[in-house]
Design a protein around this motif. Sequence first.
Motif, short mmCIF file in Angstrom:
data_model
loop_
_atom_site.label_atom_id
_atom_site.label_comp_id
_atom_site.label_asym_id
_atom_site.label_seq_id
_atom_site.Cartn_x
_atom_site.Cartn_y
_atom_site.Cartn_z
N LYS A 4 -36.16 71.44 -39.28
CA LYS A 4 -36.77 71.07 -40.56
C LYS A 4 -35.77 70.34 -41.46
O LYS A 4 -36.15 69.73 -42.44
N TYR A 5 -34.50 70.38 -41.10
CA TYR A 5 -33.46 69.70 -41.89
C TYR A 5 -33.19 68.27 -41.41
O TYR A 5 -32.37 67.58 -42.02
N ASP A 6 -33.82 67.83 -40.34
CA ASP A 6 -33.49 66.54 -39.73
C ASP A 6 -33.48 65.38 -40.72
O ASP A 6 -32.52 64.61 -40.77
N GLU A 7 -34.53 65.25 -41.51
CA GLU A 7 -34.62 64.12 -42.45
C GLU A 7 -33.52 64.21 -43.51
O GLU A 7 -32.88 63.21 -43.85
N CYS A 8 -33.29 65.39 -44.01
CA CYS A 8 -32.25 65.59 -45.02
C CYS A 8 -30.86 65.35 -44.43
O CYS A 8 -30.02 64.72 -45.08
N LEU A 9 -30.64 65.84 -43.24
CA LEU A 9 -29.35 65.61 -42.57
C LEU A 9 -29.07 64.12 -42.41
O LEU A 9 -27.97 63.65 -42.72
N GLU A 10 -30.06 63.40 -41.95
CA GLU A 10 -29.91 61.96 -41.76
C GLU A 10 -29.59 61.27 -43.09
O GLU A 10 -28.71 60.42 -43.16
N ALA A 11 -30.30 61.65 -44.15
CA ALA A 11 -30.07 61.05 -45.47
C ALA A 11 -28.67 61.39 -45.98
O ALA A 11 -27.99 60.54 -46.55
N PHE A 62 -27.47 79.79 -48.31
CA PHE A 62 -27.43 79.10 -49.60
C PHE A 62 -27.84 77.64 -49.50
O PHE A 62 -27.61 76.86 -50.42
N VAL A 63 -28.49 77.27 -48.41
CA VAL A 63 -28.80 75.86 -48.17
C VAL A 63 -29.66 75.27 -49.29
O VAL A 63 -29.44 74.13 -49.70
N LYS A 64 -30.60 76.01 -49.83
CA LYS A 64 -31.44 75.46 -50.90
C LYS A 64 -30.62 75.14 -52.14
O LYS A 64 -30.76 74.08 -52.74
N GLU A 65 -29.75 76.05 -52.52
CA GLU A 65 -28.91 75.83 -53.69
C GLU A 65 -27.93 74.68 -53.47
O GLU A 65 -27.70 73.86 -54.38
N ILE A 66 -27.36 74.61 -52.28
CA ILE A 66 -26.42 73.54 -51.96
C ILE A 66 -27.13 72.19 -51.95
O ILE A 66 -26.61 71.20 -52.49
N CYS A 67 -28.31 72.14 -51.39
CA CYS A 67 -29.08 70.89 -51.38
C CYS A 67 -29.48 70.47 -52.79
O CYS A 67 -29.47 69.28 -53.12
N ARG A 68 -29.80 71.43 -53.63
CA ARG A 68 -30.14 71.13 -55.02
C ARG A 68 -28.93 70.52 -55.73
O ARG A 68 -29.04 69.51 -56.44
N CYS A 74 -25.83 63.35 -56.14
CA CYS A 74 -26.28 62.05 -55.63
C CYS A 74 -26.94 61.22 -56.73
O CYS A 74 -26.71 60.01 -56.83
N GLU A 75 -27.74 61.87 -57.57
CA GLU A 75 -28.38 61.14 -58.67
C GLU A 75 -27.36 60.62 -59.66
O GLU A 75 -27.48 59.49 -60.15
N SER A 76 -26.33 61.40 -59.95
CA SER A 76 -25.26 60.95 -60.84
C SER A 76 -24.53 59.75 -60.26
O SER A 76 -24.24 58.77 -60.96
N CYS A 77 -24.23 59.81 -58.98
CA CYS A 77 -23.54 58.72 -58.31
C CYS A 77 -24.42 57.47 -58.31
O CYS A 77 -23.93 56.37 -58.56
N ALA A 102 -34.42 63.52 -50.48
CA ALA A 102 -34.50 64.38 -49.29
C ALA A 102 -33.94 65.77 -49.59
O ALA A 102 -34.50 66.78 -49.16
N CYS A 103 -32.85 65.83 -50.33
CA CYS A 103 -32.25 67.12 -50.68
C CYS A 103 -33.16 67.92 -51.60
O CYS A 103 -33.24 69.14 -51.49
N ARG A 104 -33.83 67.25 -52.51
CA ARG A 104 -34.77 67.95 -53.41
C ARG A 104 -35.89 68.61 -52.60
O ARG A 104 -36.30 69.72 -52.89
N MET A 105 -36.35 67.94 -51.58
CA MET A 105 -37.41 68.48 -50.72
C MET A 105 -36.91 69.73 -49.99
O MET A 105 -37.66 70.67 -49.79
N ARG A 106 -35.64 69.76 -49.60
CA ARG A 106 -35.06 70.91 -48.90
C ARG A 106 -34.77 72.05 -49.86
O ARG A 106 -34.60 73.19 -49.43
N SER A 107 -34.64 71.75 -51.13
CA SER A 107 -34.27 72.80 -52.08
C SER A 107 -35.49 73.54 -52.66
O SER A 107 -35.32 74.45 -53.45
N LEU A 108 -36.67 73.13 -52.25
CA LEU A 108 -37.88 73.78 -52.77
C LEU A 108 -38.15 75.09 -52.07
O LEU A 108 -37.83 75.32 -50.95
#
Length: 108
Positions: A4-11, A62-68, A74-77, A102-108
């Motif tokens: 389920k992390y494939d898309e986020c990992l790629e991004a 802690f993957v959700k918190e880390i992805c958030r 990423c948005e700041s950058c 992609a990270c926001r989707m993983r953090s939900l």
Amino acid sequence: MNPKYDECLEACIECLKACNTCFDACLREDDIKMMAGCIQLDRACADACAFAIQAMTTNSPFVKEICRLCADICESCARECAKHEHEHCKKCAEACLKCAEACRMRSL
């Protein structure tokens, strides 16, 4: 590793690459002082992406918190890179926004 992390990992991988490329290119710009914020955020974003990749590939509790957090960085950058007209900054901003989404989707 959870598929389920494939898309986020790629991004995250693409963002990490784009940030490292931008970081390196910014260091070679004529007005390096003007690029200081970009350089700093490129480094922070690449580090955040690496941390998120590590969290996803080890199924961290802690993957959700880390992805958030990664999405926020990423948005700041992306905002900083968007201030510059250099091609490497434009590509980095684009990769950062894609990764943030992609990270926001993983953090939900």
